[in-house]
Write a protein that holds these residues in place. Structure first.
Motif, PDB file in Angstrom:
ATOM      1  N   UNK A   1     -11.320   4.000  -1.177  1.00  0.00           N
ATOM      2  CA  UNK A   1     -11.168   4.979  -1.933  1.00  0.00           C
ATOM      3  C   UNK A   1      -9.398   5.269  -1.684  1.00  0.00           C
ATOM      4  N   UNK A   2      -8.838   5.261  -0.590  1.00  0.00           N
ATOM      5  CA  UNK A   2      -7.495   5.628  -0.553  1.00  0.00           C
ATOM      6  C   UNK A   2      -6.792   4.638  -1.425  1.00  0.00           C
ATOM      7  N   UNK A   3      -6.930   3.589  -1.747  1.00  0.00           N
ATOM      8  CA  UNK A   3      -6.145   2.862  -2.944  1.00  0.00           C
ATOM      9  C   UNK A   3      -6.288   3.512  -4.208  1.00  0.00           C
TER      10      UNK A   3
ATOM     11  N   UNK B   1       6.485  -3.196   7.906  1.00  0.00           N
ATOM     12  CA  UNK B   1       7.539  -2.209   7.242  1.00  0.00           C
ATOM     13  C   UNK B   1       6.716  -1.581   6.178  1.00  0.00           C
ATOM     14  N   UNK B   2       5.240  -1.888   6.051  1.00  0.00           N
ATOM     15  CA  UNK B   2       4.761  -1.516   5.000  1.00  0.00           C
ATOM     16  C   UNK B   2       5.148  -1.769   3.519  1.00  0.00           C
ATOM     17  N   UNK B   3       5.486  -2.998   3.350  1.00  0.00           N
ATOM     18  CA  UNK B   3       6.085  -3.280   2.125  1.00  0.00           C
ATOM     19  C   UNK B   3       5.309  -2.930   0.909  1.00  0.00           C
ATOM     20  N   UNK B   4       4.067  -2.765   0.968  1.00  0.00           N
ATOM     21  CA  UNK B   4       3.378  -2.442  -0.249  1.00  0.00           C
ATOM     22  C   UNK B   4       3.684  -0.992  -0.585  1.00  0.00           C
ATOM     23  N   UNK B   5       4.015  -0.242   0.177  1.00  0.00           N
ATOM     24  CA  UNK B   5       4.380   1.230   0.004  1.00  0.00           C
ATOM     25  C   UNK B   5       5.926   1.504  -0.580  1.00  0.00           C
TER      26      UNK B   5
END
Length: 300
Positions: free
Chosen positions: A274-276, A10-14
C-alpha cells in the motif's frame, strides 16, 4: 555496480517528486510572467537531478551505517543486500554532489546571490535529512521539510531563474508560487507520511521517532486524507485567483482515484502493498496538474 543496481541506489523511480515541481514552475513562469530562460532551466534541471540522486544515495548510505536492526542492514538496505563497496558508494556521492554544486555556483554567478541562499537551504536539508545526531527524516517535521523543499523550493527556484533579474519578492508573488506548488508540496509530504506509516515499527526499533510515532496510525491516516483534499482545493483556488488556466479544473477528475488509493492505505499499511498508493497519487496527480496547466497555455 550494474545499471539496475545504480538506478535503485539513486532511487530513480522517485524522481517524479522533483521533476514535476520543476515542470509546474516552468508552466507558471510562462503563464503568469510570459518568461522562460531555456539555458538556465536546462542547467538547473541537471543540477537538481544530480543532487536529488546524491540525497537518495546519502539516505541509503546513512541508513545502512546507522542501522541498529542487523536484518534490515543485511537484507533490506540495498548496500547490504547487494554487497556494495562503501568506498564506491562514497565516490559516487562525491561525484554527484560536486558536479551539482559546481553547476549551481555557475548559475548563481549569472543570476545573483539569492540563488545561493535558496540553493544553500536545499543542500542543507538534503544533507541533514538523513545525517547528524538527529536526522530530519527521523523527526516529526520530516514531512514538512521534504514537502516544502521539494515541492515549493524547486518551483520557487525555477520561477526565479526564469524571471531573474526582475523577480518579484513581494509577499503576493511568493504566495502565488506557494499556492501553485502546494499540491506537489502536500503530495510529496504524503509520500514520506505513507512511508512512515508502513515503517512505524521498524523505525521505532531503529530509534527513529517520526510524526507517526506521536500522532499514531489513525492520526497519520487522517492527515494523509486531509492533505489529499487540500491539494485538490489548492488547484481550484489557483484558477479563481487567475494564476492557473481553467483547464486545470480537469485535475478534479482524479478525485475518485485519489479516494480509492487513500482507502487502500487506510485498510492496511504494508510497505510492499500500500505504500505505492502514495506514489501513484503523487505521480498521477502532479502529472495531470502539469498537463492540464500546459493544455491551458496551449489554448491561449
Amino acid at each position: 555496480m550494474t545499471l539496475p543496481i545504480f538506478l535503485e541506489l539513486v532511487e530513480i523511480k522517485a524522481k517524479t517528486a522533483s521533476i514535476l515541481p520543476f515542470l509546474i514552475g516552468i508552466c507558471f513562469s510562462y503563464y503568469v510572467y510570459g518568461e522562460v530562460q531555456p539555458l538556465y532551466i536546462v542547467w538547473y534541471f541537471i543540477a537538481m537531478l544530480l543532487f536529488n540522486m546524491f540525497v537518495d544515495v546519502w539516505d541509503n548510505y546513512n541508513d545502512y551505517r546507522h542501522a541498529l536492526d542487523k536484518a534490515y542492514q543485511a537484507k533490506t538496505n540495498i548496500i547490504g543486500r547487494e554487497n556494495l563497496s562503501l568506498r564506491s558508494v562514497e565516490g559516487l556521492m562525491l561525484l554527484l554532489f560536486t558536479v551539482s554544486l559546481l553547476i549551481g555556483l555557475i548559475l548563481a554567478w549569472f543570476v545573483g546571490w539569492p540563488l545561493l541562499i535558496m540553493g544553500g537551504f536545499c543542500y542543507a536539508v538534503g544533507i541533514f535529512y538523513s545525517s547528524g545526531p538527529k536526522p530530519l527524516s527521523s523527526l516529526p517535521l520530516g514531512e514538512v521539510f521534504s514537502g516544502f523543499t521539494m515541492g515549493f523550493m524547486i518551483s520557487l527556484i525555477c520561477v526565479y531563474l526564469n524571471t531573474s533579474p526582475d523577480f518579484d519578492w513581494s509577499f503576493r508573488a511568493l504566495a502565488q508560487i506557494f499556492l501553485i506548488s502546494l499540491p506537489n508540496t502536500l503530495w510529496i509530504a504524503n509520500l514520506m507520511l505513507a512511508n512512515n506509516l508502513c515503517d512505524k515499527e521498524e523505525d521505532e526499533q531503529n530509534h527513529r521517532y517520526t510524526l507517526v510515532h506521536y500522532i499514531g496510525i489513525k492520526g497519520g491516516l487522517s492527515l494523509f486524507a486531509i492533505a489529499n483534499g487540500m491539494a485538490l482545493l489548492a488547484i481550484v483556488c489557483q484558477i479563481f485567483l487567475g494564476i492557473a488556466p481553467i483547464t486545470s479544473l480537469l485535475s478534479l477528475l482524479l478525485l475518485p482515484f485519489i479516494v480509492q488509493q487513500t482507502k487502500l492505505l487506510w485498510k492496511k499499511q504494508v510497505k510492499s502493498e500500500t505504500f505505492p498508493c502514495a506514489i501513484k497519487i503523487l505521480a498521477l496527480g502532479s502529472t495531470v496538474q502539469v498537463l492540464t496547466y500546459a493544455l491551458g497555455i496551449g489554448l491561449l
